[in-house]
Design a protein around this motif. Structure first.
Motif, PDB file in Angstrom:
ATOM      1  N   SER A 149      -7.465  -3.102  -4.745  1.00 33.39           N
ATOM      2  CA  SER A 149      -7.839  -1.530  -4.275  1.00 33.39           C
ATOM      3  C   SER A 149      -7.134  -1.277  -3.029  1.00 33.39           C
ATOM      4  O   SER A 149      -6.920  -1.878  -1.875  1.00 33.39           O
ATOM      5  N   LYS A 150      -5.979  -0.462  -3.343  1.00 34.68           N
ATOM      6  CA  LYS A 150      -5.103   0.236  -1.925  1.00 34.68           C
ATOM      7  C   LYS A 150      -6.045   0.525  -1.067  1.00 34.68           C
ATOM      8  O   LYS A 150      -5.642   0.557  -0.087  1.00 34.68           O
ATOM      9  N   GLU A 151      -6.950   1.637  -1.275  1.00 29.26           N
ATOM     10  CA  GLU A 151      -7.866   2.106  -0.392  1.00 29.26           C
ATOM     11  C   GLU A 151      -8.321   1.393   0.565  1.00 29.26           C
ATOM     12  O   GLU A 151      -8.618   1.475   1.912  1.00 29.26           O
ATOM     13  N   LEU A 152      -8.984   0.272  -0.114  1.00 27.48           N
ATOM     14  CA  LEU A 152      -9.617  -0.826   0.516  1.00 27.48           C
ATOM     15  C   LEU A 152      -8.600  -2.050   1.327  1.00 27.48           C
ATOM     16  O   LEU A 152      -9.189  -2.955   1.830  1.00 27.48           O
ATOM     17  N   ASN A 153      -7.545  -1.931   0.966  1.00 24.33           N
ATOM     18  CA  ASN A 153      -6.547  -2.984   1.252  1.00 24.33           C
ATOM     19  C   ASN A 153      -6.961  -4.240   0.718  1.00 24.33           C
ATOM     20  O   ASN A 153      -7.045  -5.339   1.444  1.00 24.33           O
ATOM     21  N   GLU A 154      -7.302  -4.358  -0.673  1.00 23.86           N
ATOM     22  CA  GLU A 154      -7.535  -5.368  -1.238  1.00 23.86           C
ATOM     23  C   GLU A 154      -6.744  -5.980  -1.963  1.00 23.86           C
ATOM     24  O   GLU A 154      -6.447  -5.260  -3.111  1.00 23.86           O
ATOM     25  N   TYR A 155      -6.224  -7.545  -2.260  1.00 23.83           N
ATOM     26  CA  TYR A 155      -5.170  -7.948  -3.030  1.00 23.83           C
ATOM     27  C   TYR A 155      -5.364  -9.141  -3.256  1.00 23.83           C
ATOM     28  O   TYR A 155      -6.092 -10.111  -2.345  1.00 23.83           O
ATOM     29  N   VAL A 156      -4.766  -9.890  -4.388  1.00 27.73           N
ATOM     30  CA  VAL A 156      -4.607 -11.221  -4.504  1.00 27.73           C
ATOM     31  C   VAL A 156      -3.046 -11.602  -4.554  1.00 27.73           C
ATOM     32  O   VAL A 156      -2.507 -10.827  -5.369  1.00 27.73           O
ATOM     33  N   LYS A 167       0.802  -1.262   0.031  1.00 29.81           N
ATOM     34  CA  LYS A 167       0.026   0.138  -0.045  1.00 29.81           C
ATOM     35  C   LYS A 167       0.884   1.273   0.170  1.00 29.81           C
ATOM     36  O   LYS A 167       0.570   2.133  -0.576  1.00 29.81           O
ATOM     37  N   ALA A 168       1.869   1.143   0.802  1.00 33.40           N
ATOM     38  CA  ALA A 168       2.847   2.503   0.863  1.00 33.40           C
ATOM     39  C   ALA A 168       3.951   2.447  -0.248  1.00 33.40           C
ATOM     40  O   ALA A 168       4.638   3.368  -0.454  1.00 33.40           O
ATOM     41  N   SER A 169       3.599   1.262  -1.229  1.00 37.95           N
ATOM     42  CA  SER A 169       4.849   1.323  -2.346  1.00 37.95           C
ATOM     43  C   SER A 169       4.245   1.995  -3.543  1.00 37.95           C
ATOM     44  O   SER A 169       3.062   2.400  -3.391  1.00 37.95           O
ATOM     45  N   ASN A 170       5.106   2.149  -4.770  1.00 41.27           N
ATOM     46  CA  ASN A 170       4.630   2.739  -6.096  1.00 41.27           C
ATOM     47  C   ASN A 170       3.904   1.551  -6.821  1.00 41.27           C
ATOM     48  O   ASN A 170       3.594   1.818  -7.784  1.00 41.27           O
ATOM     49  N   THR A 171       3.575   0.269  -6.132  1.00 40.93           N
ATOM     50  CA  THR A 171       2.990  -0.522  -7.011  1.00 40.93           C
ATOM     51  C   THR A 171       1.525  -0.241  -7.357  1.00 40.93           C
ATOM     52  O   THR A 171       0.829   0.238  -6.180  1.00 40.93           O
ATOM     53  N   GLU A 172       1.147  -0.032  -8.551  1.00 40.98           N
ATOM     54  CA  GLU A 172      -0.167   0.283  -8.863  1.00 40.98           C
ATOM     55  C   GLU A 172      -0.979  -0.868  -9.223  1.00 40.98           C
ATOM     56  O   GLU A 172      -2.309  -0.918  -8.586  1.00 40.98           O
ATOM     57  N   ASN A 173      -0.962  -1.770 -10.033  1.00 42.03           N
ATOM     58  CA  ASN A 173      -1.625  -2.839 -10.375  1.00 42.03           C
ATOM     59  C   ASN A 173      -1.311  -4.080 -10.075  1.00 42.03           C
ATOM     60  O   ASN A 173      -2.160  -5.077  -9.641  1.00 42.03           O
TER      61      ASN A 173
END
Length: 745
Positions: A425-432, A389-395
């Motif tokens: 979603s970075k805002e909602l902290n959702e990842y796979v 979330k704090a990194s530059n990773t976008e997608n």
């Protein structure tokens, strides 16, 4: 006292293509193309022609060699033929006899000069070489494994050139080399399996290996012959020997060979999709010259191997891609049927763990973590999410060396030394997340890969070639098996599938709507600024420039006129960019006028318009099935125009450019696929594809604003559809867009 600094890049910066000398077994002159005037000559040329180099410089070939034994008339005619044909490859070598010895003359043209290089004809056996090539072709077709294929090639090359040792040397991802096949004299120590650090073959040398596929050092102990230049030749324009067969050897490399006890070497490039896959590296422990005919035979065998490697790798990649895509289709169907995204991804017959070769996967969704297979624990996964979330990773992010990027990962390297992540979603902290475990490697280097530091006469510390090549074993930790392009392509598509469903289910309640509302308000203000504060002064600049050009053009110099034209052209490009920005900003607030669109008519119209602008090149369109779509006509036209125009632009280097477009009706959607055979791109850059004003590295030489694909993405989002893609460098690109068959709001 200021501490001295070790020059770690002296090997990387060495100008090995302009060393100013050639190997002593051959002779060189460089002439100007129009007059055939000699402007450079090797200092040893008198041994071949009986005329000192100083007497040749500044004279034409005909004048300088009129009294030599060289058949000057035939040579000039040969030069004329080569210049008319525009290619020397099919003409080389030009054979002649001087002083009762046979010579090969090899010619090439580079940087505005023609280089003539003479080398002796060896004890060639053309018939034997042809038979060896035929046998190599048979072995390539019959070899059951890559290992067998490489070993057979090493054996054939050794037979052709007669060297003591022939190795097939494969480059790894960090450019260190690994000996994967070897054929050697019985008394020599085996190098098979050894690794060599990337610094042994620096970057500029690797670039030259892509240009010169065969490189010979006939005698590393001999003294090179200097290249002399015409008296008034500019000192800052040394003769470029990039394509020379006689190019001298870097002193650093000579020292390296001496440390190995090697007195002659040959390198033959192995390419995969135009990039350097490896080398066939040949060593001889006494000076040995391999003539042009034998080198060409060895080069042909290596090209057969390159083609075989590419075919087998492509076949393997395609098999994996089809497998992963099939699982991806299963999961997509589960997402469409199941209203519960978590269940569709983690608890049905097929899960996200099926999409890659990962041993573990995790879904972070709605403030919960769902784990499959072997993964880090929940606290470690949450820490990883916070870092992303704090990194530059976008997608998305992929790495097979996670601890190097995220040091806390060393504590769970047994489960996750490799990470493939997609951001929902970075805002909602959702990842796979997908995880691959640590693969501890025991790497045996040919000597300690750390190069020694020496102090030169100037007091500066510099790296010097290693002196020891004894086997040196190292355990490599914190790395996993790498992620393949097929795996990355599959998860990029999954992200689009998930986001489509998420957007449909939670359009009114998700945080994204609040951010979009703020963005729309900002875009309104931005649109006003662009349309009023930027367009008016831009028009004034163009208008005043045209007036000045018209009123004073006759009195201006050519340079001044060109500068005014550049101003006018630049204003036109800026006006075009402003139009794109305005369209992008207004699109989100424009009401959709959804209609059934005749896609055949739309695509044919775009094709005709593009063919008019591309009439100077060969470009083939293949339009297949064209089922109608439900979409806003203006936006649909903009979307397909952008995609097809990009394909037309990025296929320009291909003389047989093809664009294929076809549609198909699927459950609940119409999918259109657009495929081209253009420059393609690395899927590891896919995360930047739809970013506004972002362009991929290999697209920079082509004109563009970086707005087109952002517009395409926004249009498809407005229609509740999705877009995905697959590409490979120099292998073309495929875009797919899906429109729902039910109108969205």
């Amino acid at each position: 006292m200021t501490p001295s600094i070790v020059d770690l890049t002296n090997c990387e910066r060495e100008p090995i293509h302009i060393l100013g000398s050639i190997q002593s077994y051959g002779y060189l002159v460089a002439i100007q193309p129009e007059t055939y005037t000699i402007v450079h000559a090797s200092d040893n040329i008198d041994k071949l022609l009986g005329i000192p180099a100083s007497q040749l410089l500044g004279q034409s070939i005909e004048q300088a060699l009129a009294n030599s034994e060289l058949p000057v008339g035939s040579l000039v005619e040969f030069l004329n033929v080569g210049r008319r044909s525009g290619s020397w490859d099919t003409l080389n070598p030009y054979q002649l006899i001087l002083d009762q010895q046979n010579w090969n003359l090899i010619i090439h043209e580079h940087n505005g000069l023609i280089l003539l290089e003479w080398e002796p004809v060896g004890d060639q056996n053309t018939a034997a070489n042809q038979q060896l090539i035929s046998q190599a072709l048979t072995e390539l077709q019959s070899s059951r494994t890559i290992k067998e294929l490489l070993q057979n090639t090493a054996r054939r090359i050794k037979t052709i050139i007669g060297y003591d040792r022939v190795m097939v040397y494969r480059f790894e991802a960090d450019w260190h080399g690994h000996v994967v096949a070897e054929e050697k004299a019985d008394h020599l120590e085996a190098y098979l399996g050894l690794h060599y650090p990337a610094s042994d073959i620096p970057r500029q040398a690797r670039e030259l290996y892509k240009i010169n596929l065969v490189r010979q050092i006939a005698d590393a102990t001999s003294t090179p012959s200097r290249i002399l230049s015409e008296t008034d030749w500019p000192a800052d324009q040394p003769l470029d020997l990039t394509h020379s067969v006689l190019r001298a050897v870097s002193p650093v490399h000579i020292e390296y060979l001496g440390n190995m006890g090697v007195q002659a070497s040959m390198s033959i490039s192995l390419l995969y999709r135009g990039e350097l896959w490896g080398l066939i590296s040949c060593h001889n422990y006494h000076p040995r010259f391999v003539d042009f005919s034998a080198r060409q035979a060895a080069k042909f065998v290596s090209q057969l191997l390159s083609a075989a490697l590419e075919f087998r790798k492509d076949e393997e990649d395609q098999t994996n891609l089809l497998k992963y895509r099939q699982y991806g289709q299963y999961i997509h169907e589960q997402l469409l049927i199941d209203e519960n995204i978590v269940q569709a991804l983690t608890k049905r017959a097929h899960t996200i763990l099926d999409l890659t070769e990962a041993t573990g996967a995790a879904l972070l969704f709605s403030n919960k973590i769902y784990r499959l297979g072997k993964t880090p624990d929940e606290a470690e996964i949450m820490g990883l999410a916070d870092w992303l979330k704090a990194s530059n990773t976008e997608n998305f992010l992929e790495t097979n060396h996670l601890p190097a990027l995220y040091p806390p990962a060393e504590s769970f390297k047994a489960e996750g030394a490799g990470l493939l992540a997609v951001v929902l979603s970075k805002e909602l902290n959702e990842y796979v997340f997908w995880f691959k475990p640590e693969r501890i490697q025991e790497v045996t280097w040919a000597g300690n890969p750390e190069k020694p530091v020496t102090v030169g006469e100037d007091g500066q510390q510099r790296l010097s070639p290693r002196k020891s090549f004894d086997a040196w074993t190292q355990l490599v930790h914190n790395t996993s098996n790498p992620w393949t392009e097929a795996e990355v392509s599959t998860v990029v598509k999954l992200r689009e599938d998930i986001l489509q469903v998420v957007t449909k289910q939670a359009n009114e309640i998700r945080l994204l709507n609040q951010r979009l509302q703020l963005a729309y308000e900002e875009l309104d203000a931005f649109s006003y600024t662009v349309s009023h504060d930027l367009r008016t002064p831009l028009s004034s600049i163009r208008c005043y420039s045209e007036i000045l050009q018209e009123e004073y053009g006759k009195d201006m110099s050519a340079d001044a006129q060109a500068l005014f034209q550049k101003i006018i052209d630049s204003t036109e490009r800026m006006r075009s960019l402003i139009r794109h920005i305005l369209y992008y900003s207004r699109m989100g607030r424009t009401d959709l006028d959804t209609q059934e669109i005749d896609m055949k008519e739309l695509l044919e119209g775009i094709r005709e318009e593009i063919m008019v602008t591309m009439k100077d090149r060969a470009l083939t369109f293949e339009i297949g099935s064209t089922p109608p779509i439900l979409a806003d006509p203006t936006m649909a036209l903009q979307l397909f125009t952008n995609l097809i125009s990009n394909s037309a632009k990025y296929t320009r280097p291909n003389p047989d450019a093809i664009i294929r477009i076809s549609g198909k009706q699927s459950d609940g959607e119409v999918i259109y696929t657009l495929e081209d055979n253009g420059i393609g791109f690395d899927m590891k850059q896919a995360g930047r594809m739809f970013d506004l004003f972002k362009r991929l590295e290999n697209a920079r030489p082509y004109e563009g604003s970086g707005v087109g694909l952002a517009i395409v993405k926004r249009i498809i989002n407005r229609h509740g559809g999705k877009i995905w893609f697959h590409s490979e460098p120099n292998r073309g690109t495929t875009f797919s867009v899906a429109f729902p068959t039910v109108t969205t709001t």
